[in-house]
Design a protein around this motif. Structure first.
Motif, PDB file in Angstrom:
ATOM      1  N   SER A 255     -13.521   3.974  -2.753  1.00 15.71           N
ATOM      2  CA  SER A 255     -12.458   4.964  -3.033  1.00 15.71           C
ATOM      3  C   SER A 255     -12.840   6.004  -4.066  1.00 15.71           C
ATOM      4  CB  SER A 255     -11.203   4.260  -3.566  1.00 15.71           C
ATOM      5  OG  SER A 255     -10.658   3.412  -2.624  1.00 15.71           O
TER       6      SER A 255
ATOM      7  N   ASP B 104      -3.876  -6.179 -10.446  1.00 12.11           N
ATOM      8  CA  ASP B 104      -3.673  -5.192  -9.375  1.00 12.11           C
ATOM      9  C   ASP B 104      -4.875  -5.318  -8.435  1.00 12.11           C
ATOM     10  OD1 ASP B 104      -2.966  -2.913  -7.852  1.00 12.11           O
ATOM     11  OD2 ASP B 104      -4.308  -1.678  -9.082  1.00 12.11           O
TER      12      ASP B 104
ATOM     13  N   ASP C 201       2.149   1.748  -3.381  1.00 11.30           N
ATOM     14  CA  ASP C 201       1.048   2.177  -4.261  1.00 11.30           C
ATOM     15  C   ASP C 201       0.743   3.666  -4.057  1.00 11.30           C
ATOM     16  OD1 ASP C 201      -1.075   1.392  -6.138  1.00 11.30           O
ATOM     17  OD2 ASP C 201      -2.415   1.921  -4.491  1.00 11.30           O
TER      18      ASP C 201
ATOM     19  N   ARG D 238      -6.939  -4.488 -13.737  1.00 11.39           N
ATOM     20  CA  ARG D 238      -7.224  -4.559 -12.299  1.00 11.39           C
ATOM     21  C   ARG D 238      -7.154  -5.998 -11.782  1.00 11.39           C
ATOM     22  NH1 ARG D 238      -6.500  -1.676  -7.820  1.00 11.39           N
ATOM     23  NH2 ARG D 238      -8.334  -0.715  -6.889  1.00 11.39           N
TER      24      ARG D 238
ATOM     25  N   SER E 248      -2.809 -10.045  -2.233  1.00  6.92           N
ATOM     26  CA  SER E 248      -2.869 -10.262  -0.778  1.00  6.92           C
ATOM     27  C   SER E 248      -3.221 -11.724  -0.461  1.00  6.92           C
ATOM     28  CB  SER E 248      -3.942  -9.361  -0.157  1.00  6.92           C
ATOM     29  OG  SER E 248      -3.672  -8.012  -0.458  1.00  6.92           O
TER      30      SER E 248
ATOM     31  N   ARG F 232      -9.793   5.645   6.172  1.00  3.67           N
ATOM     32  CA  ARG F 232      -9.220   5.996   4.861  1.00  3.67           C
ATOM     33  C   ARG F 232     -10.317   6.215   3.813  1.00  3.67           C
ATOM     34  NH1 ARG F 232      -4.221   4.881   1.968  1.00  3.67           N
ATOM     35  NH2 ARG F 232      -4.628   4.244  -0.168  1.00  3.67           N
ATOM     36  N   TYR F 233     -11.427   5.514   3.963  1.00  2.00           N
ATOM     37  CA  TYR F 233     -12.464   5.564   2.925  1.00  2.00           C
ATOM     38  C   TYR F 233     -13.679   6.372   3.360  1.00  2.00           C
ATOM     39  CZ  TYR F 233      -9.314   2.016   1.401  1.00  2.00           C
ATOM     40  OH  TYR F 233      -8.160   1.374   1.045  1.00  2.00           O
TER      41      TYR F 233
ATOM     42  N   LYS G 290     -11.996   9.670  -3.178  1.00  2.00           N
ATOM     43  CA  LYS G 290     -10.548   9.838  -3.009  1.00  2.00           C
ATOM     44  C   LYS G 290      -9.848   9.763  -4.376  1.00  2.00           C
ATOM     45  CE  LYS G 290      -8.103   6.307  -1.264  1.00  2.00           C
ATOM     46  NZ  LYS G 290      -7.140   6.113  -2.364  1.00  2.00           N
TER      47      LYS G 290
ATOM     48  N   MET H 119       1.412  -7.390 -10.823  1.00  2.00           N
ATOM     49  CA  MET H 119       0.642  -6.222 -10.381  1.00  2.00           C
ATOM     50  C   MET H 119       1.315  -4.934 -10.875  1.00  2.00           C
ATOM     51  SD  MET H 119      -0.546  -5.434  -6.468  1.00  2.00           S
ATOM     52  CE  MET H 119       1.056  -5.152  -5.703  1.00  2.00           C
TER      53      MET H 119
ATOM     54  N   TRP I 219       0.833  -1.207   0.000  1.00  2.00           N
ATOM     55  CA  TRP I 219       0.000   0.000   0.000  1.00  2.00           C
ATOM     56  C   TRP I 219       0.867   1.256   0.000  1.00  2.00           C
ATOM     57  CZ3 TRP I 219      -4.522  -2.953   1.596  1.00  2.00           C
ATOM     58  CH2 TRP I 219      -5.722  -2.417   1.118  1.00  2.00           C
TER      59      TRP I 219
ATOM     60  N   ASN J   7     -12.963  -2.152  -2.921  1.00  2.00           N
ATOM     61  CA  ASN J   7     -12.055  -1.020  -2.721  1.00  2.00           C
ATOM     62  C   ASN J   7     -12.417   0.141  -3.649  1.00  2.00           C
ATOM     63  OD1 ASN J   7      -9.440   0.392  -3.831  1.00  2.00           O
ATOM     64  ND2 ASN J   7      -8.966  -0.195  -1.724  1.00  2.00           N
TER      65      ASN J   7
ATOM     66  N   ASP K 285       0.033   6.314  -6.923  1.00  2.00           N
ATOM     67  CA  ASP K 285      -1.292   6.946  -6.958  1.00  2.00           C
ATOM     68  C   ASP K 285      -1.365   8.378  -6.453  1.00  2.00           C
ATOM     69  OD1 ASP K 285      -2.429   4.719  -7.999  1.00  2.00           O
ATOM     70  OD2 ASP K 285      -3.546   4.120  -6.203  1.00  2.00           O
TER      71      ASP K 285
HETATM   72  C1  LIG Z   1      -2.225  -6.109  -2.776  1.00  2.00           C
HETATM   73  C2  LIG Z   1      -2.120  -4.718  -2.446  1.00  2.00           C
HETATM   74  C3  LIG Z   1      -2.507  -4.289  -1.098  1.00  2.00           C
HETATM   75  C4  LIG Z   1      -1.652  -3.963  -3.370  1.00  2.00           C
HETATM   76  C5  LIG Z   1      -1.461  -2.569  -3.318  1.00  2.00           C
HETATM   77  C6  LIG Z   1      -2.347  -2.000  -4.324  1.00  2.00           C
HETATM   78  C7  LIG Z   1      -3.584  -1.643  -3.657  1.00  2.00           C
HETATM   79  C8  LIG Z   1      -3.474  -0.623  -2.562  1.00  2.00           C
HETATM   80  C9  LIG Z   1      -4.761  -2.148  -3.981  1.00  2.00           C
HETATM   81  C10 LIG Z   1      -4.917  -3.336  -4.869  1.00  2.00           C
HETATM   82  C11 LIG Z   1      -5.951  -1.402  -3.607  1.00  2.00           C
HETATM   83  O1  LIG Z   1      -6.338  -0.546  -4.653  1.00  2.00           O
HETATM   84  P1  LIG Z   1      -6.118   1.038  -4.629  1.00  2.00           P
HETATM   85  O2  LIG Z   1      -4.741   1.391  -5.024  1.00  2.00           O
HETATM   86  O3  LIG Z   1      -7.179   1.625  -5.483  1.00  2.00           O
HETATM   87  O4  LIG Z   1      -6.319   1.336  -3.098  1.00  2.00           O
HETATM   88  P2  LIG Z   1      -6.828   2.660  -2.322  1.00  2.00           P
HETATM   89  O5  LIG Z   1      -8.148   3.023  -2.903  1.00  2.00           O
HETATM   90  O6  LIG Z   1      -5.792   3.726  -2.574  1.00  2.00           O
HETATM   91  O7  LIG Z   1      -6.906   2.262  -0.898  1.00  2.00           O
END
Ligand SMILES: CC(C)=CCC/C(C)=C(\C)COP(=O)(O)OP(=O)(O)O
Length: 353
Positions: A268, A222, A114, A219, A227, A350-351, A271, A193, A111, A264, A119
């Motif tokens: 999200s 990703d 990411d 997706r 996990s 977070r959400y 956000k 991913m 995360w 998710n 992001d």
């Molecule tokens: C497996 C994992 C936790 C990978 C990191 C990528 C990730 C955070 C997600 C698959 C969740 O998607 P997203 O990037 O859209 O997450 P948020 O909305 O920023 O929480």
């Protein structure tokens, strides 16, 4: 010559699998979410809520993150994110905080990469820097063979960024509990991913966002499938590779991973839309494709999610005939992950907009 490969999956298929939809499985429920105005999500029930265990894992996670070089507000935010809570909700077949910590470390580090690399523009994510950063992440997770004078600079780079230190350390912890096949399974699904992360970066850089079908295809890799690669390592057993990668098992796992990541995306939307370079999100891609409202696109995404969960459920029922305790345990674990993942998103600050 005898083969030591485990048997190929030969569960029932066809009519019996669709019939599973007609019988209500008490392991699933329709759950309201968000502000309650969108249709409910069909999800596995939550199998364990244990706040004391979650706190213990979060304490260990924050101490570990400090040792990786994260500081001050980063540690506060990490604690708030509750990745210890996520893995306690999601990995229900162990109470061992050290095993749960493997999943907490990996999810927290994924995360962080990411957010900071891919992001979140405010946290320094830039599309053009992403690919080389991900190449270094791969080196942090899967050691580069010694290369004389070149190794020194690589080692310095790997020690200079807490995200790289965390991924290296997380894989080290996982390696103490998992087999080489399990560890490489985790690494290679992470690297797949990253191909999707690079696609999003190109789309955000050019401003030519993908249609929903193309985003969804990216997706799949990703997703929380990554996990879920940890389910057996955390549980303390091993699903043999030839069962793990059997096409019918793989389909069930990708359905579960994509369904969970649709949860998710649904949580999200605001956000993701708010970033100066909006983040790809199924609801946003559908709304753009069809020129429809966010409410309509949300409804379509909920429908897609619910179909994926029903299909996972049918696949799981069909695979129940396969005589492998490890496979049955793994599929139960994946089902539990979906239920725990929903609960975490529905209750996580977070959400909350
Ligand atoms: C497996 C994992 C936790 C990978 C990191 C990528 C990730 C955070 C997600 C698959 C969740 O998607 P997203 O990037 O859209 O997450 P948020 O909305 O920023 O929480």
């Amino acid at each position: 010559m005898t083969s030591c490969a485990p048997p190929r999956v030969q569960g029932p298929s066809g009519l019996g699998t669709t019939a599973a939809r007609l019988v209500h499985d008490p392991g699933y429920a329709e759950r309201p979410w968000g502000n309650g105005t969108a249709p409910p999500l069909y999800v596995p029930v939550v199998e364990r809520i244990n706040d004391a265990l979650a706190d213990e894992v979060d304490d260990r996670l924050v101490a570990w993150a400090g040792s990786c070089g994260f500081v001050d507000d980063e540690l506060v935010q990490l604690r708030k994110a509750g990745f210890g809570r996520l893995v306690t909700l999601a990995h229900v077949d162990t109470d061992d905080p050290d095993r749960l910590l493997i999943a907490a470390q990996m999810n927290a580090a994924w995360w962080a990469a990411d957010d900071r690399y891919a992001d979140d523009t405010e946290q320094g994510a830039t599309p053009t820097e992403l690919p080389p950063r991900l190449a270094l992440v791969m080196a942090a997770m899967d050691p580069v063979a010694p290369a004389g004078e070149f190794s020194k600079q690589l080692d310095e780079a790997l020690r200079a960024d807490p995200i790289l230190v965390a991924l290296n350390s997380g894989v080290g912890h996982m390696t103490r509990h998992g087999s080489p096949a399990q560890v490489q399974r985790v690494c290679y699904s992470t690297f797949a991913m990253f191909v999707s992360w690079n696609a999003y970066a190109a789309w955000r850089y050019t401003g030519a966002y993908p249609p929903a079908w193309e985003y969804l295809a990216a997706r799949q890799h990703d997703s929380f499938y990554t996990s879920m690669t940890l389910v057996d390592i955390v549980g303390g057993y091993e699903l043999p590779a030839n069962l793990y990668y059997d096409p019918r098992v793989r389909q069930a796992l990708t359905q579960a991973g994509t369904a969970s990541v649709m949860v998710n995306d649904l949580h999200s939307v605001e956000k993701d839309a708010a970033d100066e370079k909006p983040v790809c999100n199924m609801v946003l891609q559908i709304a753009a494709d069809r020129d429809c409202s966010i409410e309509e696109a949300t409804e379509i995404t909920v429908g897609l999610h619910n179909d994926l969960v029903h299909d996972f459920e049918a696949g799981h029922h069909a695979l129940a005939a396969v005589p492998s305790l490890e496979l049955q345990r793994f599929l139960r674990g994946v089902r539990a992950w979906m239920g725990g993942g929903f609960e975490w998103h529905a209750t996580n600050p977070r959400y909350r907009s």
